[in-house]
Scaffold this motif. Structure first.
Motif, PDB file in Angstrom:
ATOM      1  N   TYR A  10       0.853  -1.184   0.000  1.00 47.88           N
ATOM      2  CA  TYR A  10       0.000   0.000   0.000  1.00 47.88           C
ATOM      3  C   TYR A  10       0.891   1.237   0.000  1.00 47.88           C
ATOM      4  CZ  TYR A  10      -3.495  -3.192   2.000  1.00 47.88           C
ATOM      5  OH  TYR A  10      -4.352  -4.227   2.229  1.00 47.88           O
ATOM      6  N   SER A  11       0.486   2.257  -0.746  1.00 50.54           N
ATOM      7  CA  SER A  11       1.193   3.527  -0.653  1.00 50.54           C
ATOM      8  C   SER A  11       0.709   4.268   0.589  1.00 50.54           C
ATOM      9  CB  SER A  11       0.936   4.378  -1.896  1.00 50.54           C
ATOM     10  OG  SER A  11      -0.386   4.868  -1.892  1.00 50.54           O
ATOM     11  N   ARG A  13      -0.465   7.242   0.631  1.00 51.95           N
ATOM     12  CA  ARG A  13      -1.721   7.904   0.265  1.00 51.95           C
ATOM     13  C   ARG A  13      -2.900   6.947   0.412  1.00 51.95           C
ATOM     14  NH1 ARG A  13      -2.914  10.333  -5.662  1.00 51.95           N
ATOM     15  NH2 ARG A  13      -2.306   8.223  -6.199  1.00 51.95           N
ATOM     16  N   ALA A  14      -2.741   5.717  -0.034  1.00 48.37           N
ATOM     17  CA  ALA A  14      -3.825   4.736   0.077  1.00 48.37           C
ATOM     18  C   ALA A  14      -4.169   4.471   1.543  1.00 48.37           C
ATOM     19  CB  ALA A  14      -3.446   3.444  -0.629  1.00 48.37           C
ATOM     20  N   LYS A  15      -3.140   4.351   2.380  1.00 49.71           N
ATOM     21  CA  LYS A  15      -3.383   4.124   3.808  1.00 49.71           C
ATOM     22  C   LYS A  15      -4.103   5.307   4.447  1.00 49.71           C
ATOM     23  CE  LYS A  15       0.499   1.038   4.597  1.00 49.71           C
ATOM     24  NZ  LYS A  15       1.782   0.858   5.267  1.00 49.71           N
ATOM     25  N   ILE A  18      -7.890   5.032   2.882  1.00 49.80           N
ATOM     26  CA  ILE A  18      -8.695   3.832   3.111  1.00 49.80           C
ATOM     27  C   ILE A  18      -8.883   3.533   4.599  1.00 49.80           C
ATOM     28  CG2 ILE A  18      -8.767   1.328   2.788  1.00 49.80           C
ATOM     29  CD1 ILE A  18      -7.532   1.786   0.043  1.00 49.80           C
ATOM     30  N   GLU A  89     -12.816   2.893  -3.219  1.00 43.69           N
ATOM     31  CA  GLU A  89     -11.471   3.403  -2.956  1.00 43.69           C
ATOM     32  C   GLU A  89     -10.414   2.348  -3.258  1.00 43.69           C
ATOM     33  OE1 GLU A  89     -11.581   4.734   1.072  1.00 43.69           O
ATOM     34  OE2 GLU A  89     -12.570   6.615   0.562  1.00 43.69           O
ATOM     35  N   PHE A  93      -7.487   2.771  -6.051  1.00 45.20           N
ATOM     36  CA  PHE A  93      -6.069   2.715  -5.725  1.00 45.20           C
ATOM     37  C   PHE A  93      -5.362   1.533  -6.393  1.00 45.20           C
ATOM     38  CE2 PHE A  93      -7.125   5.430  -1.920  1.00 45.20           C
ATOM     39  CZ  PHE A  93      -6.457   6.540  -2.406  1.00 45.20           C
ATOM     40  N   THR A  96      -4.680   2.940  -9.860  1.00 49.68           N
ATOM     41  CA  THR A  96      -3.634   3.970  -9.908  1.00 49.68           C
ATOM     42  C   THR A  96      -2.266   3.425  -9.509  1.00 49.68           C
ATOM     43  OG1 THR A  96      -4.087   4.685  -7.636  1.00 49.68           O
ATOM     44  CG2 THR A  96      -5.250   5.854  -9.425  1.00 49.68           C
ATOM     45  N   ASP A  98      -1.424   2.522  -6.417  1.00 43.37           N
ATOM     46  CA  ASP A  98      -1.138   2.781  -5.000  1.00 43.37           C
ATOM     47  C   ASP A  98      -1.283   1.523  -4.155  1.00 43.37           C
ATOM     48  OD1 ASP A  98      -0.507   5.616  -4.848  1.00 43.37           O
ATOM     49  OD2 ASP A  98      -2.549   5.934  -5.549  1.00 43.37           O
ATOM     50  N   ILE A  99      -2.028   0.549  -4.658  1.00 42.06           N
ATOM     51  CA  ILE A  99      -2.130  -0.763  -4.028  1.00 42.06           C
ATOM     52  C   ILE A  99      -1.658  -1.775  -5.063  1.00 42.06           C
ATOM     53  CG2 ILE A  99      -3.669  -2.525  -3.099  1.00 42.06           C
ATOM     54  CD1 ILE A  99      -5.483  -0.337  -2.094  1.00 42.06           C
TER      55      ILE A  99
END
Length: 109
Positions: A10-11, A13-15, A18, A89, A93, A96, A98-99
């Protein structure tokens, strides 16, 4: 043949997005269940007849005030959409990057 989706990373931003959404959706969903148990049902399973409002669950219905019926209706809607928002979400992600995910075709971790 079983397959399993594995989240590898996970990035930040994702954390940041989410985790709070999941926490709020979790609390909202279980408070909806607790309140529904307390009042005897929920408005999505209930009905309005002759100006009287009923919440229902498992075949039994309870008459409630109009305000309580509306509250139950909107709380049910918010609980459902909170869960849907978490899935949206995650899908966003994943798209994109991010995950990062991996498919395990054997079904083993």
């Amino acid at each position: 043949m079983k397959s399993r989706l594995i989240f590898k990373g996970y990035s930040k931003r994702a954390k940041w997005v989410i985790y709070p959404t999941f926490a709020l959706a979790f609390v909202n969903f279980f408070s909806f269940i607790a309140i529904s148990l307390y009042i005897g049902g929920d408005a999505t399973n209930g009905y309005v007849r002759a100006g009287k409002y009923y919440v229902c669950a498992h075949g039994s219905c309870t008459q409630v005030s109009r305000a309580m019926w509306q509250y139950s209706y909107w709380h049910a809607t918010a609980a459902l959409w909170g869960i849907v928002l978490v899935f949206i979400e995650v899908a966003l992600f994943v798209n994109t990057g991010d995950i990062t995910i991996d498919w395990d075709a054997t079904g083993r971790l």
